[in-house]
Design a protein around this motif. Sequence first.
Motif, short mmCIF file in Angstrom:
data_model
loop_
_atom_site.label_atom_id
_atom_site.label_comp_id
_atom_site.label_asym_id
_atom_site.label_seq_id
_atom_site.Cartn_x
_atom_site.Cartn_y
_atom_site.Cartn_z
N LYS A 190 0.88 -1.17 0.00
CA LYS A 190 0.00 0.00 0.00
C LYS A 190 0.91 1.22 0.00
N PRO A 191 0.60 2.22 -0.85
CA PRO A 191 1.55 3.33 -1.04
C PRO A 191 2.01 3.99 0.25
N TRP A 192 1.13 4.16 1.22
CA TRP A 192 1.47 4.97 2.39
C TRP A 192 1.88 4.16 3.60
N VAL A 193 1.89 2.84 3.45
CA VAL A 193 2.14 2.00 4.62
C VAL A 193 3.49 1.28 4.52
N PHE A 194 4.33 1.49 5.53
CA PHE A 194 5.62 0.81 5.62
C PHE A 194 5.68 0.05 6.92
N LYS A 195 6.64 -0.84 7.06
CA LYS A 195 6.83 -1.44 8.38
C LYS A 195 8.27 -1.82 8.62
N THR A 196 8.67 -1.77 9.91
CA THR A 196 10.06 -2.05 10.24
C THR A 196 10.26 -3.40 10.90
N ALA A 197 9.20 -4.00 11.42
CA ALA A 197 9.37 -5.29 12.10
C ALA A 197 9.58 -6.38 11.06
N GLN A 198 10.42 -7.35 11.39
CA GLN A 198 10.60 -8.46 10.48
C GLN A 198 9.28 -9.22 10.34
N SER A 199 8.97 -9.64 9.13
CA SER A 199 7.77 -10.44 8.94
C SER A 199 7.99 -11.83 9.50
N ASP A 200 6.90 -12.44 9.95
CA ASP A 200 7.00 -13.81 10.45
C ASP A 200 7.45 -14.75 9.34
N LEU A 201 7.23 -14.30 8.09
CA LEU A 201 7.69 -15.06 6.93
C LEU A 201 9.18 -15.38 7.05
N LEU A 202 9.96 -14.33 7.39
CA LEU A 202 11.40 -14.51 7.49
C LEU A 202 11.78 -15.34 8.71
N ALA A 203 11.03 -15.14 9.80
CA ALA A 203 11.33 -15.87 11.02
C ALA A 203 11.14 -17.36 10.81
N VAL A 204 10.03 -17.72 10.16
CA VAL A 204 9.75 -19.13 9.91
C VAL A 204 10.81 -19.71 8.99
N ALA A 205 11.19 -18.93 7.97
CA ALA A 205 12.23 -19.41 7.06
C ALA A 205 13.52 -19.71 7.82
N ALA A 206 13.87 -18.81 8.76
CA ALA A 206 15.09 -19.01 9.53
C ALA A 206 15.01 -20.28 10.37
N VAL A 207 13.85 -20.48 11.01
CA VAL A 207 13.67 -21.67 11.85
C VAL A 207 13.76 -22.93 10.98
N TYR A 208 13.07 -22.93 9.85
CA TYR A 208 13.04 -24.12 9.00
C TYR A 208 14.42 -24.43 8.43
N GLN A 209 15.17 -23.36 8.08
CA GLN A 209 16.51 -23.57 7.55
C GLN A 209 17.36 -24.30 8.60
N HIS A 210 17.22 -23.85 9.85
CA HIS A 210 17.98 -24.49 10.93
C HIS A 210 17.56 -25.95 11.08
N MET A 211 16.27 -26.22 10.98
CA MET A 211 15.78 -27.60 11.13
C MET A 211 16.31 -28.47 10.02
N LYS A 212 16.29 -27.90 8.81
CA LYS A 212 16.75 -28.67 7.66
C LYS A 212 18.21 -29.07 7.87
N ASN A 213 19.01 -28.13 8.33
CA ASN A 213 20.42 -28.43 8.59
C ASN A 213 20.57 -29.48 9.68
N ALA A 214 19.65 -29.48 10.64
CA ALA A 214 19.75 -30.43 11.75
C ALA A 214 19.08 -31.76 11.42
N GLY A 215 18.56 -31.88 10.22
CA GLY A 215 17.96 -33.14 9.79
C GLY A 215 16.60 -33.43 10.42
N ILE A 216 15.88 -32.40 10.80
CA ILE A 216 14.55 -32.60 11.39
C ILE A 216 13.51 -32.68 10.28
N LYS A 217 12.71 -33.76 10.31
CA LYS A 217 11.76 -34.00 9.22
C LYS A 217 10.30 -33.78 9.63
N LYS A 218 9.99 -34.19 10.87
CA LYS A 218 8.58 -34.11 11.30
C LYS A 218 8.48 -33.18 12.50
N ILE A 219 7.53 -32.26 12.47
CA ILE A 219 7.39 -31.34 13.61
C ILE A 219 5.95 -31.25 14.07
#
Lengths: 381, 335, 291
Positions: free
Chosen positions: A137-166
């Motif tokens: 939206k033209p007038w709306v910005f945000k500074t907080a990280q989206s949960d999108l990125l947080a989940v990606a970070a968590v999943y990347q860590h899981m993938k590296n640790a070989g976790i398959k089922k959660i």
Amino acid sequence: MGMKKSVIAALFLVLILLPASSLMATSVYKVGGIFSSTGRASFLGDPEKKTMEMMVEKINAEGGIDGHMLEAVIYDSEGDPAKAVSAVNKLIHKDKVLAIVGPSTTPTTLAIVNFVERAQVPLISCAAGVKITTPVKPWVFKTAQSDLLAVAAVYQHMKNAGIKKIGILTVSNSFGESGKMQLLDQAQDFGIEVVQVESFGAKDTDTTTQLTKIKAASPDAIVCWGTNPGPAVVAKNVKQLKIDIPLYQSHGVASPKFIELAGDAAEGIILPTGKILVTELLDDKDSQKKILEGYQTDYSAKFNSNVSGFGGYAFDAVNMLANALKGSNGDKNKIRLALENTRNHVGATGEFNFSDKDHNGLSPEAFVMVEIKNGTWKLID
Amino acid sequence: MYALADCFRLKRQNGSDMDDNKIKNRIEHAVFICIILVLGLFTQNTYYLQIMTFIGINTLLALGLNMLIGYAGQISLGHAAFYGIGAYTTAILSGTFGISPWLSLLCAIGVAVLIAFVVGLPTLRLSGYYLGMGTLGFGMIVNILFREWSSVTGGSSGFVGIPVLEAGKVSFMSGQNYFFLVWGVVLGAILMCRRILASRMGRALRSIHDGEKASLAVGVNTHYLKLQIFMFSASLGAVAGFLYAHFVLFISPESFGFMVSVKMVTMVVIGGMASVWGALLGASLLTLLPEVLHGFAEYEMIVFGLILMVVMIFMPQGLTRGFLDMYEKARKKRQ
Amino acid sequence: MQEIIQYLFSGITTGAIYAVIAVGLSMLYSSTELINFAHGEFVMIGAMSMVTFWVHMALPLPVAIGCTLALGCALGLLFERFAIRTARNPQPIVLVIITVGASIFLRGTGMIVWGKDPFSVPPFSNHESLEIFGAALLPQSIWIVAAALLLAGGIHFFLKRTLTGKAMVASAVNQKAAWLSGIPPERMAVLAFAISTGCGAVAGIFIAPVTMSSYDMGTILGLKGFCAAMIGGLGSLWGAFAGGILLGVLESLGAGLISSGLKDAIAFILLLLILYVRPGGLFSAKEAKRF
């Protein structure tokens, strides 16, 4: 006698209803703030409000912006969308602010988006929800990280640790729900299967039932997505039930308060967090380190308490707004354009690169993964 | 202002040959319309218009609940459910399915009335705290549904994408248009409530309030009557929800939770039960108070709680009656 | 099977919490016919005072419990004297709004006194959780259940066996007749209030270690307690106790076997069903009546 009582009661009412007088000043840039400084989400709004006040004071001490002093008008939304709407209208039409920082939560932000778009006032939200800036939206910005990125970070860590089922356990408010959506959406991309989905109430005293159910589905790890204090109860319950698999938490609990609440049960918990929490551990070459140290010194000197990542959202918002105000002459459209053209702005939350397609402007590097060891944070990789 | 003067002239001329009460009502309505027109036409600031629009929406809620609590003497601690049902029905129908909002208004009322019937049928057989708890439970269940049925309602993050109301070329977007729309509806609701109260049904209602068994004995079908009023008050709630949804264009379950139900009851009781103007006063006060209390920042809750207690302790009949009594006493003293 | 037992244990723990709260509410109702909507706030005050007295001031546990209890009773006393008794027109709905106002006031005060952050309190006894049929039972759960039983038993004994207690019941049954036979109704009401809010504080003391305490924890606990008291039948102590346990167990089973998102809905649906089928509550002989 009775008469007297009534008169006293009436007098009392009148006194209470006398509106708080507001100060008028000339040639100031007025900026608005809406934070949930009380109510359920006060852990977000309180540091945000304090940070904004501190920053404005600091900018003014340094001579203001192009000779204009800044004035912050801050209202409390109490985390209530209706209150946020009333606050945003007050800011736009009564206080006539140039731009608004906040609100702190996703529902309150979504509630006021229409009003700022209509009035064409730039808004920099401090809330996590993806919905705020997608679609842009033209007038709306945000500074907080989206949960999108947080989940990606968590999943990347899981993938590296070989976790398959959660198994996932989310709090039943907007933060947990948005997290749940992202966890379910992205699971496949990382080859992870979600075997059990449970939720708990923000004020639940016990979550052993949900954990027992998750345990029965025998996952490799549990992800809990919530904000204090619920996740601390979850952490305790996991220990009590002797569930012996890794427990992941969200950035919603990334504050020293969580370790204090969960005590021993916090040991071994893995979570994504903004770098603010682990400033001392950062590499000296990290561009954010200096900024974070400066913010921390200022904040603890003024409020005698530790910073949290949440205050960092307001820190970045005010800084970027101050930059955008430079040379704008108080023209809202110029402020908006300046915000949208902000590139390589290193802030407390991460490096911001706004564009007309991205009004959040953060990359996955805004998150680091940490583990709680001996009652403190430890960086992973 | 002329209209106002007209009213008084009318009173003086016809005072002798018309029913006194009727004239009083007409004057009240005329004054009310004048005030709305003046406020609506001369307020330029969108912020004040918006506050007054919220007052209007809350007045609708209080009016509906007042019929139930004030006149029929039945408490409801879950009335925000109907408010939410109205808002969510129109949001889903007009937002998700693209149906005309005006049509969805009818659906919203229909759904609310139907649910009120189904729920009211067993619940209104209860009384006192049991009725309070029954309605409270109903309100909680509905709120949990709003939250958990996220594929339809958007869950706790809320529902985005409610269309702006339009009628022909008029768009109900600007503060003024919406202000008049809401207060027009409020006026209609006030007239409707008064019509009901003046009818046979109204008298029967008050008889329930004074003594349910006695009215049962004289042949009033109390259960049916209570149910009718419950449905009427639910429909007003749904209309208020509709107006709220198309004004803010965003709704989330928090706006229809238990505390909102309590706030509605508070509006009715503080303003003055069994009084149409009491509902208006209560709604205005409870909408304005938080705005004014902003100045107290952290102490807002303490002050708000204190006000609530003090008013109820010293003016248990509500402010309308409380002030009238004070005025009467002062007058008597002077004489 | 193992899961079911775990659900039961969890349910009993939560249920006992509801039970303690419900007993306090029910006790007040049976002696003054009043429902105190600020009851949950007294639970909060109990839990938060434990944080202050035990964790921050490091007083010995019994002393901390004593101080908290005294504070709860004293506040109840003040509340009755200044808010309830001064009310000009003690109509039930007026009193309900007064207690609602009090709950907002107390929550606001709690926020100023203790701040907005949650706190945690260590368990009373530092034992590992017990394992029974492969399900874990927390030592604190046993504490809570014991507290609930003791409280209900103690109040039962007080009302049925002591002179003051009997006087209290008498003044609840018929205030004028009680007054005629020399019982001071005001003193009875104040006593009932102090005991009831004391019960609230006890609930707070015992649940502080299982969960996190914050200034806004009271509302939902108060509501659940109210719910439990209704299920058992207002005014019946053992009904309140049983209602609390039943509510907790069904909530837990509902969350475990149906859906955790709908957990609270299940509790309230149960409440509605009981109200429809047996309006007076499960254990009450009295018929449901008007305010």
